[in-house]
Write a protein that holds these residues in place. Structure first.
Motif: not given
Lengths: 421, 154, 365
Positions: C35-36, C38-41, C104-105, C108, C112
């Motif tokens: 799931e990493s 999603w950390y970018y958004f 998206i952020h 996600s 999670t």
């Protein structure tokens, strides 16, 4: 409480009827009686409500005579009381003229209304024929209607500009009716497809001419050959001025040709187009100037057409360029501003054709051509700018891509180092 | 053995040096590709401001009596008239007939469209010829001897 | 060169204890799992916000508020100022991408369950920023003072007026009068460049601080697994460089979009068009921006009266209640807080996404 209120209202209503009812309509026994009659004896009493004369306070008796206060027909419609009855077809004009030719009387109602209708009518074809006993020609009521006469500025009126052509066509487009006069009956059908007819009948532009604007109304006659240009010139000032200075004026006079009509026809004037001039088959010029290619008229026609064509082509080219630039998201409204002037020059050049003089046309078209070139230049610049944007984007994308690759490799390198250590 | 390790180390140093160089160069290029448009944007254009609701035309005394001129009011042509008595009037400069640009005729003291000879009076009322509607009026104001044309009737 | 750097560092360190910060940064890690991505958004939303600030400041150099100048000045920017078209296009595109990234952020984080204890306040500050971002979009839309914006704002503020009691007052406050006028433009300008940025910055600071303080959240299923087995990546430099990589790519995408579609494309478009004219009839195809579309469409589809309540009012209350419940999810989702699976949350989230997509699609078709 409620009952008191309603009874007061009832009393008031009754009072009103007693006080005003009697002095108003009730006094006119003509109306009272004719309203109760049937068919053609009733219709005048019903229609008259819409009539300007009635609305201004005139009564039946003011035109027809008689005594409106008596409810006995023998008294009210007796010759002794001045009853005039129904005028014959032939006497309608005098019947109306009693008041409408009386300046002193008319000015108490509408000082702006002319009082020469009867005078003019007598000069018209209609007026000339009616005195000879023709029962079919138009008199006042043929156009203005009977008992439902409305002023010309009332859109419901039969003589409102938009409705007028139909009113004339009632007789003039009826082949059967017009047979004995030997004149064509296609004026209305021609008019309604003409530039004037479309403007008037479809766009309801009351600035466009109806029949009466060229033929006159009360003094309706076809304008003579010599006066056609004077009539058209009333609106088409520039064309008239240009034409009267042109070599065509004396030439047409000599040949006994009507001025505007020779090229533009009369009732079915189509919107002029560029094909009308030049040396092609469709050209009107060729009807007289075709025989000799060395002829000055032939040469001038060819050149004038060439000028118009090149100006039009360049105008369209410039317009297309600007549209292309706009489609690509470029802002060219400044150039659009100039393009308007090019269009003006094109329209003006087309007008200047009526001078039938090459120098005049050259001068007008030159300014347009110059401006068209400038506008095209601006359009080209906009497209260049568009390409420059893409180029700039391409270069910066290349740089960023390299940077991204480098950064990616850097990350990998750092992580390799971290693993080994 | 030892020599190969050395050369490997050397090439990795070389590679790292090249990578840093590439990063620096492309980073600078990237910075330039952002700064170039920004700096260009900061540089004010020749026309220092957007044409707005009011336009300064010039000194009142510079405009002769009985004359007319087309001025650019934003993207709209406006006909500015000074009549023979010295009064200023401004009209939308586009003929209501076929969108030609109109002009002032000093000899007749009328507004005139060369295309089809439509004429208007100096207040914009259509007098003769094909124009179906009057010309729209613009407001003219005078402040400290300077002439301003503005939208809307005065 | 590096000598000077060390000196400056020493000077600052002596006073502000930078070493503690650096140590903290060195220890900061990012968990690695499926799931990493999603950390970018979150970072992407931040980056696009920075683009917004910068391009917004640039626009502010030439923009003039006011009914008689706004449209003209935007036209001036687009036509006369060099690269003005680019700045406006970037600002518009980036605004849309920012809301999209934030969507998206948010989802996600929701799926999670990263909002669970101890990150409740991080979620709440994030949600507040999300609403503020929509406020940015709504207020910014009016600023060019063109026909499209004028009528969209009219419709948008009309909806507020339906709320009983305070609706009328709220609408007046928003519009600066009974109708959308130049006064509304002044207000929206104030909201867009002063009020909203001020509030937003405060919450952004808090949000980022909380993220640093609490670190990245790990999804429940990975957390439950043997903790020592979980792979991590140092935040600095590994994750940060990756962030930078993504930002570079997005910036380039922004540039490409701005050059090829300076006025947007499809339902995402912002042509300048005609100047707003309060007396002109509303043109066809008045649409809110895409992120308001699902609400707009729902309100349109609700029947005039549901039972005894006015349909529109019911819709507004339903959206209000749903928004509130969504914002407060960390407080009623007790299961996730205990580290247990909560299927209900997933079902609600999927339903919300399906609803938004469906309504937006209906609105566009």
């Amino acid at each position: 409480m409620k009952s008191i209120k309603s009874s007061i209202a009832f009393l008031l209503a009754g009072f009103l009827i007693v006080a005003f009812g009697d002095t108003g309509l009730a006094k006119d026994e003509c109306l009272n009686c004719h309203q109760e009659l049937e068919d053609e004896l009733q219709t005048p009493a019903l229609k008259i409500k819409n009539d300007i004369h009635f609305q201004k306070g005139l009564t039946c008796a003011d035109c027809h005579g008689g005594d409106p206060t008596s409810d006995d027909p023998d008294i009210s419609m007796s010759r002794a009381k001045g009853f005039r009855g129904v005028p014959s077809h032939q006497t309608v004009p005098q019947f109306c003229a009693r008041c409408h030719s009386d300046a002193n009387f008319m000015k108490t109602y509408n000082p702006r209304l002319p009082v020469d209708q009867y005078q003019k009518y007598k000069t018209s074809i209609h007026g000339q024929k009616i005195v000879k006993g023709d029962e079919k020609v138009a008199n006042c009521v043929s156009c203005h209607s009977v008992h439902e006469i409305m002023p010309a500025n009332n859109p419901k009126s039969s003589i409102y500009p938009v409705n007028l052509p139909q009113t004339c066509a009632k007789c003039h487009a009826d082949e059967e009716y017009m047979k004995e006069y030997g004149i064509p009956t296609d004026q209305f059908s021609k008019f309604s497809v003409s530039v004037h007819g479309k403007a008037l009948l479809e766009k309801k532009d009351i600035g466009a001419p109806a029949c009466n604007d060229c033929h006159g109304n009360h003094g309706a006659t076809p304008p003579g050959i010599g006066s056609i240009s004077n009539v058209c010139e009333q609106c088409h000032v520039v064309m008239g001025e240009l034409f009267s200075k042109s070599p065509h004026k004396p030439a047409f006079q000599e040949m006994d040709l009507p001025q505007c009509e020779t090229c533009h026809s009369n009732h079915d004037i189509i919107p002029p187009n560029d094909d009308m001039i030049g040396v092609t088959e469709q050209s009107i010029c060729m009807e007289c100037h075709a025989e000799d290619e060395e002829n000055d008229g032939y040469k001038v026609a060819a050149q004038m057409r060439m000028r118009i064509d090149s100006l039009r082509v360049r105008y369209e080219k410039a317009k297309k360029l600007l549209e292309e630039a706009e489609e690509k998201g470029m802002e060219v409204s400044d150039a659009r501003f100039d393009l308007k002037d090019v269009y003006s020059a094109l329209v003006a050049t087309r007008s200047d054709i009526h001078s039938f003089s090459l120098p005049v046309v050259l001068e007008t078209s030159n300014s347009g051509l110059e401006l068209a070139d400038k506008t095209m230049e601006k359009g080209k610049q906009a497209l260049e700018e568009y390409n420059f944007r893409r180029l700039g984007l391409g270069i910066s994308t290349l740089i960023i891509t390299l940077l991204i690759i480098a950064l990616y490799m850097k990350i990998k390198a750092i992580e390799r180092e971290q693993k080994t250590s | 053995m030892a020599t190969t390790v050395n050369s490997e180390q050397g090439s990795s140093v070389n590679r790292r040096g090249f990578l840093n160089f590439l990063l620096g160069i492309t980073g600078l290029g990237w910075l330039a590709s952002i700064l170039y448009p920004v700096l260009k944007y900061l540089n004010p254009p020749e026309l220092p401001e957007a044409n707005i609701s009011s336009l300064k035309v010039g000194k009142v005394d510079d405009i002769p009596y009985n004359s007319g001129q087309i001025i650019k009011f934003g993207r709209t042509p406006v006909l500015l008239i000074r009549d023979s008595e010295g009064t200023f009037k401004a009209l939308h400069g586009v003929c209501t007939h076929l969108d030609c640009i109109v002009q002032y005729k000093p000899d007749k003291e009328l507004v005139w469209c060369a295309c089809h000879g439509g004429s208007y009076d100096t207040d914009g009322n259509n007098l003769s010829g094909p124009p179906p509607r009057p010309l729209e009026k613009f407001a003219v104001n005078i402040r400290d001897g300077e002439l301003y044309v503005a939208k809307g009737e005065a | 060169m590096s000598n000077i750097g060390t000196k400056i560092y020493g000077w600052l360190d002596e006073r502000y204890d930078l070493t503690a910060l650096v140590e903290f940064g060195k220890k900061k890690t990012v968990p690695i799992h499926r799931e990493s991505v999603w950390y970018y958004f979150g970072g992407l939303s931040l980056f696009l916000f920075m683009v917004q600030v910068m391009s917004g400041v640039l626009l502010l150099l030439y923009y003039r508020p006011g009914a008689d100048q706004a449209y003209e000045s935007v036209k001036f920017i687009v036509t006369n100022v060099e690269f003005g078209w680019l700045v406006r296009a970037i600002h518009s595109w980036s605004a849309n991408l920012m809301i999209f990234a934030a969507f998206i952020h948010m989802f996600s984080v929701y799926f999670t369950k990263a909002y669970r204890k101890p990150r409740e306040l991080t979620w709440i500050t994030g949600m507040i920023m999300f609403f503020l971002a929509m406020g940015f979009g709504f207020s910014g839309y009016l600023l060019p003072w063109n026909e499209l914006a004028f009528f969209a704002t009219k419709v948008g503020t009309d909806i507020v007026g339906v709320v009983p009691g305070i609706g009328e007052f709220l609408m007046k406050v928003l519009r600066g009068g009974d109708d959308v006028t130049g006064a509304t433009l002044s207000r929206f300008f104030g909201f867009h460049i002063a009020l909203l940025p001020a509030i937003f910055s405060a919450f952004l600071g808090l949000h980022l601080m909380l993220v640093q303080k609490l670190g990245m959240s790990t999804p429940i299923e990975y957390e439950k697994a043997d903790n020592s087995n979980l792979k991590t990546m140092p935040f600095f430099p590994n994750f940060m460089l990756r962030d930078a990589l993504l930002w570079l790519i997005v910036l380039n995408v922004l540039a490409i979009l701005a050059v090829f579609f300076p006025f947007g494309i499809g339902p995402l478009h912002w042509p300048l068009g005609l100047k707003a004219d309060p007396f002109a009839p509303a043109p066809a195809g008045i649409q809110p921006e895409w992120y308001f579309m699902f609400m707009f469409q729902t309100l349109k589809m609700i029947p005039g009266k549901v039972l005894f309540i006015e349909g529109e009012l019911l819709g507004i209350f339903a959206f209000g209640a749903a928004g509130l419940a969504w914002t407060l999810v960390p407080f009623w989702d007790k299961k996730s807080a205990r580290g247990e699976k909560n299927k209900l949350i997933n079902i609600l989230g999927i339903a919300a996404i399906a609803f938004i997509i469906l309504m937006t699609a209906i609105g566009w078709l």
